[in-house]
Design an enzyme around this catalytic site. Structure first.
Site, PDB file in Angstrom:
ATOM      1  N   TYR A 118       0.832  -1.211   0.000  1.00  0.00           N
ATOM      2  CA  TYR A 118       0.000   0.000   0.000  1.00  0.00           C
ATOM      3  C   TYR A 118       0.864   1.258   0.000  1.00  0.00           C
ATOM      4  O   TYR A 118       0.497   2.273  -0.563  1.00  0.00           O
ATOM      5  CB  TYR A 118      -0.924   0.007   1.221  1.00  0.00           C
ATOM      6  CG  TYR A 118      -1.950  -1.100   1.190  1.00  0.00           C
ATOM      7  CD1 TYR A 118      -2.980  -1.066   0.256  1.00  0.00           C
ATOM      8  CD2 TYR A 118      -1.891  -2.161   2.082  1.00  0.00           C
ATOM      9  CE1 TYR A 118      -3.926  -2.080   0.214  1.00  0.00           C
ATOM     10  CE2 TYR A 118      -2.836  -3.179   2.044  1.00  0.00           C
ATOM     11  CZ  TYR A 118      -3.851  -3.134   1.113  1.00  0.00           C
ATOM     12  OH  TYR A 118      -4.781  -4.123   1.078  1.00  0.00           O
ATOM     13  N   CYS A 119       1.971   1.217   0.700  1.00  0.00           N
ATOM     14  CA  CYS A 119       2.819   2.397   0.810  1.00  0.00           C
ATOM     15  C   CYS A 119       4.265   1.943   0.886  1.00  0.00           C
ATOM     16  O   CYS A 119       4.583   1.151   1.752  1.00  0.00           O
ATOM     17  CB  CYS A 119       2.473   3.195   2.057  1.00  0.00           C
ATOM     18  SG  CYS A 119       3.410   4.710   2.264  1.00  0.00           S
ATOM     19  N   PRO A 120       5.157   2.381   0.002  1.00  0.00           N
ATOM     20  CA  PRO A 120       4.956   3.431  -0.996  1.00  0.00           C
ATOM     21  C   PRO A 120       4.196   3.002  -2.241  1.00  0.00           C
ATOM     22  O   PRO A 120       3.787   3.861  -3.012  1.00  0.00           O
ATOM     23  CB  PRO A 120       6.385   3.837  -1.350  1.00  0.00           C
ATOM     24  CG  PRO A 120       7.220   2.651  -1.059  1.00  0.00           C
ATOM     25  CD  PRO A 120       6.555   1.936   0.079  1.00  0.00           C
ATOM     26  N   SER A 127       6.510   1.025   3.899  1.00  0.00           N
ATOM     27  CA  SER A 127       7.042   2.307   4.372  1.00  0.00           C
ATOM     28  C   SER A 127       8.326   2.123   5.171  1.00  0.00           C
ATOM     29  O   SER A 127       8.409   1.244   6.032  1.00  0.00           O
ATOM     30  CB  SER A 127       6.016   2.981   5.273  1.00  0.00           C
ATOM     31  OG  SER A 127       4.758   3.030   4.665  1.00  0.00           O
TER      32      SER A 127
END
Lengths: 75, 379
Positions: free
Chosen positions: A12-14, B295
């Site tokens: 989902y992220c990044p 992340s």
């Protein structure tokens, strides 16, 4: 030409496009990145960005619940 | 024979791992069956998220630092002696002082670093807050700023993915309170076609930016900065003028990773669930150092470390691993100088940020201090 695979499935992220942008900084012109993405949006936003910047889209395919998109670094 | 656990890197990921292992392997440490050694780059531990407040004078610099020895459990053998070569075939690590450390289990936690020099003109023309020196210079530039064009430019890859939005909202609030927003224009640039990697966060930020009159340009990857002309140019062919350029520079992993041929860009190929270095059974990777597509953030390091502690302790005690990392990430998001929200997600659950509130902002301020309990493995 060498190929690097970025497995961004479930990321989902990044996310797949940001992973691709980062990955392109680490390869030579003419080399290829294969992005694996489970996000259907990738089949639109990756080619859109690649065209904007001037790299090349290679073969893409829908596989078992995810997409394989190949990008060749052109500059 | 004693099992030697070697941890390379003394940032948050390495520190939580080391302290957590001490809590689980107390008996074995006492009898000498296990030893834990850490190789760090500095004798100071920095609370990196606190850098966000430095440009606004919102935190005292002394609050950012603790002696690493005091953060670490006293049973850890800690050396300020950075690794220069990691030999995963020979099970040993060479250091700057010329020593060699052999291990049975290795944890690579060497982190990431900003590389503004990779964009021509960026180091000369831009400000940033991702290290203390940069944050101090940005504070000075902000003090001298009396209106004009501010560009907040985000590059890939970078850690702490919400920090670019946070700094933008905080800049707005700060300048509004100084009465400068009526003669200031803030433009935020982002590498992909929306304002944040996380779609719900991007959607929320879009509405907030529109409400405050913050401009934005997407599909903007910095190609060069021209400090003389005060412009920033993108790979996509756009050029923006600025009076103050705030950038989130691109990042790389530690130099020792590339020097040891462990991963392009300094990112180590890592199994996303077991956190094993790909191809090794006794080498683990934790924190920013991994190439896992999630992340690069303190919370990621924390949750990965929690998994690794259980697995390494189980390996030592029972010869098997305990559990898999589920990709959990949790980030506070400062939405101004006095409100905040949060977002969490994992490999299976998409993010869904809630409405900003003062309460969450206050909790973030509390966490700025609670961090030291996390680093010690207590929270």
């Amino acid at each position: 030409m060498s190929t690097t695979t970025i497995d961004a499935r479930g990321a989902y992220c990044p996310g797949p496009l940001l992973e691709l942008i980062a990955g392109l900084k680490l390869i030579e012109i003419g080399d290829e990145i294969e992005v694996l993405s489970s996000d259907q949006g990738s089949i639109k936003d990756i080619p859109e960005w690649v065209a904007k910047v001037g790299h090349e889209i290679g073969e893409s395919a829908e596989l078992d619940g995810y997409w394989s998109i190949r990008i060749i670094k052109a500059k | 024979m004693s099992k030697r656990i070697l941890i390379v890197g003394g940032g948050l990921a390495g520190t939580i791992t080391a302290n957590g292992l001490c809590r689980q392997l107390g008996s074995q440490l006492r009898t000498g069956e296990v030893s834990i050694t850490m190789l760090g780059a500095t004798d100071q531990h920095m609370y990196q998220p606190g850098l966000l407040y430095v440009p606004f004078g919102g935190i005292r610099e002394t609050e950012l630092f603790r002696d690493q020895k005091k953060v670490l459990d006293r049973r850890i053998n800690f050396f300020v002696d950075p690794a220069t070569k990691i030999d995963v075939e020979g099970n040993q690590v060479e250091t700057q002082s010329g020593k060699s450390f052999a291990y049975d289990y290795l944890v690579i936690a060497t982190g990431s670093r900003i590389v503004p020099d990779e964009i021509p003109g960026m180091a000369e023309g831009a400000h940033w807050f991702y290290d203390l020196d940069g944050a101090r210079k940005m504070r000075q530039a902000l003090e001298e700023f009396d209106g004009g064009k501010i560009v907040v430019n985000v590059n890939a890859p970078h850690k702490c993915p919400v920090a670019p939005l946070e700094i933008t909202f905080m800049l707005y609030d700060h300048l509004e309170k100084r009465g400068l927003m009526d003669k200031t224009e803030i433009t935020y640039t982002y590498p992909i076609g929306r304002l944040h990697a996380l779609e719900p966060v991007a959607h929320w930020a879009n509405a907030e930016f529109d409400k405050y009159g913050i401009k934005y340009e997407t599909f903007f990857n910095a190609k060069a900065v021209n400090p003389g002309a005060k412009t920033i140019e993108s790979e996509e062919g756009s050029t923006l003028p600025y009076d103050l350029l705030v950038t989130i520079p691109p990042h790389r992993g530690a130099e020792v990773i590339e020097a040891s041929e462990l991963g392009a860009g300094g990112w180590v190929p890592t199994d996303r669930q077991t956190l094993n270095h790909e191809g090794s059974t006794n080498v683990f990777v934790v924190g920013d150092t991994t190439n896992i597509p999630i992340s690069k953030a303190g919370s990621t390091a924390h949750f990965e470390a929690d998994t690794l502690i259980d697995n390494l302790a189980s390996l030592v005690l029972e010869g098997r691993t305990a559990r898999l990392y589920d990709g959990k990430v949790f980030c506070f998001v400062e939405t101004g100088m006095d409100t905040g929200t949060y977002v969490w997600f994992n490999y299976e659950t998409p993010p869904n940020p809630g409405p900003p509130s003062k309460m969450i902002h206050w909790f973030k301020l509390a966490y700025n201090r609670l961090y030291w309990l996390s680093a010690r493995g207590l929270l």
